[in-house]
Design a protein around this motif. Structure first.
Motif, PDB file in Angstrom:
ATOM      1  N   ALA A 190       0.810  -1.217   0.000  1.00  0.00           N
ATOM      2  CA  ALA A 190       0.000   0.000   0.000  1.00  0.00           C
ATOM      3  C   ALA A 190       0.842   1.266   0.000  1.00  0.00           C
ATOM      4  CB  ALA A 190      -0.932   0.002   1.214  1.00  0.00           C
ATOM      5  N   ILE A 191       2.106   1.158   0.358  1.00  0.00           N
ATOM      6  CA  ILE A 191       2.948   2.351   0.506  1.00  0.00           C
ATOM      7  C   ILE A 191       3.063   3.157  -0.784  1.00  0.00           C
ATOM      8  CG2 ILE A 191       5.300   3.133   0.981  1.00  0.00           C
ATOM      9  CD1 ILE A 191       5.486   0.909   3.087  1.00  0.00           C
ATOM     10  N   PRO A 192       3.353   2.545  -1.944  1.00  0.00           N
ATOM     11  CA  PRO A 192       3.461   3.360  -3.168  1.00  0.00           C
ATOM     12  C   PRO A 192       2.195   4.157  -3.460  1.00  0.00           C
ATOM     13  CG  PRO A 192       4.332   1.158  -3.555  1.00  0.00           C
ATOM     14  CD  PRO A 192       3.666   1.124  -2.218  1.00  0.00           C
ATOM     15  N   GLY A 193       1.040   3.553  -3.266  1.00  0.00           N
ATOM     16  CA  GLY A 193      -0.212   4.257  -3.518  1.00  0.00           C
ATOM     17  C   GLY A 193      -0.433   5.416  -2.569  1.00  0.00           C
ATOM     18  N   LEU A 194      -0.081   5.236  -1.297  1.00  0.00           N
ATOM     19  CA  LEU A 194      -0.240   6.309  -0.316  1.00  0.00           C
ATOM     20  C   LEU A 194       0.727   7.451  -0.601  1.00  0.00           C
ATOM     21  CD1 LEU A 194      -0.664   4.193   2.955  1.00  0.00           C
ATOM     22  CD2 LEU A 194      -2.442   5.442   1.715  1.00  0.00           C
ATOM     23  N   LYS A 254       1.648  12.987  -2.744  1.00  0.00           N
ATOM     24  CA  LYS A 254       2.230  13.926  -3.708  1.00  0.00           C
ATOM     25  C   LYS A 254       1.144  14.717  -4.434  1.00  0.00           C
ATOM     26  CE  LYS A 254       6.490  11.324  -4.630  1.00  0.00           C
ATOM     27  NZ  LYS A 254       7.269  10.567  -5.642  1.00  0.00           N
ATOM     28  N   ASP A 255       0.058  14.028  -4.766  1.00  0.00           N
ATOM     29  CA  ASP A 255      -1.045  14.713  -5.438  1.00  0.00           C
ATOM     30  C   ASP A 255      -1.695  15.738  -4.507  1.00  0.00           C
ATOM     31  OD1 ASP A 255      -0.583  13.262  -7.708  1.00  0.00           O
ATOM     32  OD2 ASP A 255      -2.179  11.796  -7.331  1.00  0.00           O
ATOM     33  N   LEU A 256      -1.800  15.396  -3.216  1.00  0.00           N
ATOM     34  CA  LEU A 256      -2.332  16.355  -2.256  1.00  0.00           C
ATOM     35  C   LEU A 256      -1.418  17.571  -2.137  1.00  0.00           C
ATOM     36  CD1 LEU A 256      -3.715  14.236   0.738  1.00  0.00           C
ATOM     37  CD2 LEU A 256      -5.013  15.535  -0.945  1.00  0.00           C
ATOM     38  N   ARG A 257      -0.121  17.318  -2.185  1.00  0.00           N
ATOM     39  CA  ARG A 257       0.841  18.428  -2.096  1.00  0.00           C
ATOM     40  C   ARG A 257       0.681  19.378  -3.269  1.00  0.00           C
ATOM     41  NH1 ARG A 257       6.027  19.995  -3.489  1.00  0.00           N
ATOM     42  NH2 ARG A 257       7.245  20.936  -1.788  1.00  0.00           N
ATOM     43  N   SER A 258       0.373  18.811  -4.429  1.00  0.00           N
ATOM     44  CA  SER A 258       0.197  19.659  -5.606  1.00  0.00           C
ATOM     45  C   SER A 258      -1.006  20.579  -5.462  1.00  0.00           C
ATOM     46  CB  SER A 258       0.048  18.796  -6.861  1.00  0.00           C
ATOM     47  OG  SER A 258      -1.184  18.105  -6.850  1.00  0.00           O
ATOM     48  N   LEU A 259      -1.931  20.222  -4.565  1.00  0.00           N
ATOM     49  CA  LEU A 259      -3.068  21.106  -4.303  1.00  0.00           C
ATOM     50  C   LEU A 259      -2.625  22.363  -3.548  1.00  0.00           C
ATOM     51  CD1 LEU A 259      -5.844  18.594  -3.182  1.00  0.00           C
ATOM     52  CD2 LEU A 259      -5.770  19.871  -5.309  1.00  0.00           C
ATOM     53  N   PHE A 260      -1.578  22.218  -2.734  1.00  0.00           N
ATOM     54  CA  PHE A 260      -1.105  23.342  -1.940  1.00  0.00           C
ATOM     55  C   PHE A 260      -0.138  24.236  -2.707  1.00  0.00           C
ATOM     56  CE2 PHE A 260      -2.576  20.529   1.389  1.00  0.00           C
ATOM     57  CZ  PHE A 260      -3.100  21.406   2.334  1.00  0.00           C
ATOM     58  N   TYR A 261       0.640  23.601  -3.588  1.00  0.00           N
ATOM     59  CA  TYR A 261       1.708  24.354  -4.240  1.00  0.00           C
ATOM     60  C   TYR A 261       1.554  24.313  -5.745  1.00  0.00           C
ATOM     61  CZ  TYR A 261       3.935  24.291   0.321  1.00  0.00           C
ATOM     62  OH  TYR A 261       4.201  24.451   1.655  1.00  0.00           O
ATOM     63  N   ILE A 321      -9.870  24.284  -1.324  1.00  0.00           N
ATOM     64  CA  ILE A 321     -11.117  23.588  -0.994  1.00  0.00           C
ATOM     65  C   ILE A 321     -11.921  23.307  -2.254  1.00  0.00           C
ATOM     66  CG2 ILE A 321     -13.305  23.787   0.248  1.00  0.00           C
ATOM     67  CD1 ILE A 321     -11.821  25.465   2.350  1.00  0.00           C
ATOM     68  N   SER A 322     -11.973  24.302  -3.129  1.00  0.00           N
ATOM     69  CA  SER A 322     -12.715  24.119  -4.387  1.00  0.00           C
ATOM     70  C   SER A 322     -12.145  22.982  -5.205  1.00  0.00           C
ATOM     71  CB  SER A 322     -12.682  25.421  -5.181  1.00  0.00           C
ATOM     72  OG  SER A 322     -13.302  25.242  -6.432  1.00  0.00           O
ATOM     73  N   ARG A 323     -10.818  22.903  -5.282  1.00  0.00           N
ATOM     74  CA  ARG A 323     -10.173  21.846  -6.065  1.00  0.00           C
ATOM     75  C   ARG A 323     -10.363  20.481  -5.414  1.00  0.00           C
ATOM     76  NH1 ARG A 323      -5.343  21.294  -9.107  1.00  0.00           N
ATOM     77  NH2 ARG A 323      -5.356  19.159  -9.942  1.00  0.00           N
ATOM     78  N   ALA A 324     -10.229  20.447  -4.100  1.00  0.00           N
ATOM     79  CA  ALA A 324     -10.309  19.171  -3.388  1.00  0.00           C
ATOM     80  C   ALA A 324     -11.686  18.559  -3.486  1.00  0.00           C
ATOM     81  CB  ALA A 324      -9.917  19.359  -1.919  1.00  0.00           C
TER      82      ALA A 324
END
Length: 649
Positions: free
Chosen positions: A74-78, A83-90, A102-105
């Motif tokens: 499961a580690i690679p998927g998590l 990384k995808d969540l990080r791209s939401l911030f930056y 919030i809109s994107r998420a």
């Protein structure tokens, strides 16, 4: 801990699904999902639906059934999701604004998905409240599962030697016990809670997965939402009964979702085709009956594609045939090579009766000739494994829906699929009227999910009739009609479902009330996983949250007074070999010998149930108990009439 187990379950399934998508990322044409809500729910679903076949691969390779080893996958998927969540911030090194984040998420998290999540919570509440309505396991099958789950949790083994620890281990597909056993490792102190809650969770997840399957196949949010609502409300889809079907029917919708994701322009081995192979293979290694039935469910989608989309048909065929090939390669062929046909028949419960064969498989010994009233009304006195009945409103919607679909199948060719499903599952439910029948009682669950889909066409048909009468009524009352239909579904289907699931269901292993009281006392008063040895019969101690290592070769030899090597089918102490002239060791051996052996196995108690009196006589049992107490090696910890729990001093 409960929270640790549930957190692991959520993270592992989500991570495993992500790892699968990551491995197949180059085979997808574009993004696999259309929204974050779809990604979160269906990535989790892919992980859950991939776990059974992964557990069988572990089993075949002789790997440990251990949570930490599974977690590696499961580690690679998590990490990918993080990384995808990080791209939401930056973005380009600059932090994004909170409103934009919030809109994107929550893009795609519309009112339909929110309602479906609410329906999931309702479904989970019904199943959980019903599961915990009584403090013991119902019927008999869950007691068998309890032994297998405790075995996997205790040993992290896939059954390394051929003792019949559990009816539901090999050659029966063992993935259900493997999965629950791995989860039980993280909440080892409470087997009953693990079994009851996780099984209820399996069932409730179907509400989420059917939504995205129907949405993907038809592209209609209203149909998808209605299907989730009806599946939550309909009583005959699944009760909270603990058996492998609860998991397999939920995986159905993930596998069907993968098939619906396949496009005519995709390559033969596209990402969703391979996902279809994996999820189909899982269905075939969870439970034989529903696995067999899925061949027809998936086969009708293949038939639809052959008629209307020749480019799509080869991909659907590869997904279904590839799944069957994978399941047979890693499980069924090795099983048929390892075991004889009589051994397989015994474990899979095939043959052995007038109405039990692969193509003439009725609910032996009872044959049910269902009539219209069985569909129209849901009786509160019902079956445990599969509740019967749809409720009058869903019967009306289904009848209107099937006629509406038949008249509109030329306009909407995909309606052919639920039409064929409805014909097949209705035939299966009424199977006792026909020469070829396959467990008619089990077909209620399949018919239920088809009704969840086809009843939407009935709703649409009724609303069109209402709109045609708008001139006579002077206004549009379609909204009132929808509310009325929903309330009638709740009244005729959901209310009986809730009541039936919360009734005190019986159990079939403790034959007398005092014996049941003794087991409940043990569960409530002894420390979890205390070692208890049954004196006179196979006692279901593990289902009391105790520890009875009936897979231990030395303990088995002692209990059976046997010195030879174990063999397949050597069941633990069913009392078959013992009688008044050949007593079990607890009645035959000296108290000193019994105490010495059991102490060496870290067993602290011996349980004399009233079965000792029934099977071996009151005088023999009384004499043995007197010898135990007078030896000062034992003392009476608790008594329920003729049931005695002795503590080893």
């Amino acid at each position: 801990m409960k929270s640790l187990m549930l957190a692991y379950f959520a993270l592992f399934c989500f991570g495993l699904g992500g790892s699968l998508l990551l491995a197949l990322r180059k085979l997808f044409s574009g993004s696999p999902f259309s929204s974050w809500s779809e990604r979160i729910i269906m990535q989790f679903g892919l992980g859950l639906a991939s776990w059974p076949i992964l557990s069988i691969i572990f089993h075949r390779l002789g790997l440990f059934q251990h949570w930490a080893l599974y977690g590696v996958f499961a580690i690679p998927g998590l990490v990918s999701f993080a990384k995808d969540l990080r791209s939401l911030f930056y973005s380009s090194g600059e932090k994004r604004s909170i409103p934009r984040l919030i809109s994107r998420a929550f893009s795609g998290m519309d009112i339909y998905v929110l309602v479906v999540v609410l329906l999931f919570v309702v479904h989970l509440y019904v199943m959980v409240s019903g599961s915990f309505a009584i403090p013991y396991l119902e019927d008999g099958d869950p007691y068998q599962h309890a032994n297998g789950i405790k075995f996997v949790a205790s040993t992290a083994s896939s059954q390394s030697w051929p003792v019949r620890v559990d009816h539901y281990l090999e050659p029966y597909p063992p993935s259900y016990d493997f999965i629950l056993g791995v989860l039980h490792q993280l909440h080892f102190e409470d087997l009953l809670w693990t079994m009851k809650f996780v099984n209820a969770l399996f069932i409730a997840l179907s509400t989420l997965f059917i939504y995205f399957f129907v949405l993907e196949f038809w592209g209609d949010k209203k149909r998808a939402l209605w299907s989730s609502f009806v599946l939550t409300a309909i009583p005959s889809f699944s009760s909270h009964f603990i058996f492998a079907q609860a998991l397999n029917l939920t995986i159905y919708f993930v596998a069907l979702y993968c098939l619906a994701k396949i496009r005519p322009e995709d390559k033969v081995f596209s990402g969703w085709v391979i996902a279809g192979i994996i999820t189909t293979a899982s269905i075939l290694v969870v439970q034989p009956t529903t696995g067999f039935f899925f061949g027809f469910i998936g086969g009708f989608i293949l038939l639809y594609s052959l008629i209307f989309s020749r480019k799509l048909a080869p991909k659907i065929f590869v997904a279904l045939a590839g799944g069957a090939a994978l399941a047979f390669a890693v499980y069924w062929i090795p099983v048929f090579l390892k075991y004889s046909w009589p051994e397989i028949q015994r474990q899979l419960t095939l043959g052995g009766g007038e109405h039990r064969s692969i193509w003439n498989f009725a609910d032996a010994p009872a044959i049910a000739y269902y009539t219209f009233s069985d569909f129209w009304k849901v009786p509160y006195a019902n079956k445990i494994d599969n509740i019967t009945g749809l409720g009058f409103m869903l019967v009306i919607l289904s009848l209107v829906g099937i006629f509406y679909a038949l008249f509109n199948v030329r306009k909407n060719k995909k309606l052919l699929v639920p039409i064929l499903w409805f014909a097949f599952t209705l035939y299966g439910t009424l199977g006792d009227y026909f020469p070829v029948r396959m467990l008619p009682n089990r077909f209620w669950a399949l018919l239920a999910f088809v009704v969840a889909i086809i009843s939407y066409d009935g709703l649409v048909g009724i609303l069109r009739a209402v709109k045609l009468s708008r001139k006579a009524l002077g206004r549009d009352v379609s909204g009132y009609a929808v509310v009325a239909v929903v309330l009638l579904v709740i009244y005729s289907a959901f209310v009986p479902k809730y009541v039936i699931n919360n009734l005190p269901w019986p159990q079939h292993v403790h034959d007398t009330a005092p014996r049941l009281k003794m087991h409940l006392w043990i569960k409530d008063n002894l420390k979890p996983n205390t070692g208890v040895f049954p004196a006179c019969q196979r006692s279901w101690i593990n289902s009391d949250n105790m520890l009875h290592e009936l897979w231990d070769p030395e303990l088995m030899r002692f209990a059976n007074k046997f010195e030879g090597e174990p063999y397949f089918g050597w069941d633990y102490f069913e009392g078959i070999r013992f009688n008044a002239s050949n007593l079990p060791p607890a009645l035959d051996y000296s108290p000193e010998r019994v105490a010495s052996f059991l102490k060496g196995k870290k067993i602290g108690y011996v349980l004399f149930e009233d079965a000792c009196v029934i099977n071996f006589g009151a005088n023999t049992t009384r004499s043995a108990l007197e010898n135990y107490v007078s030896s000062q090696k034992f003392s009476i910890a608790h008594q329920e009439e003729a049931n005695f729990l002795l503590k080893i001093n």
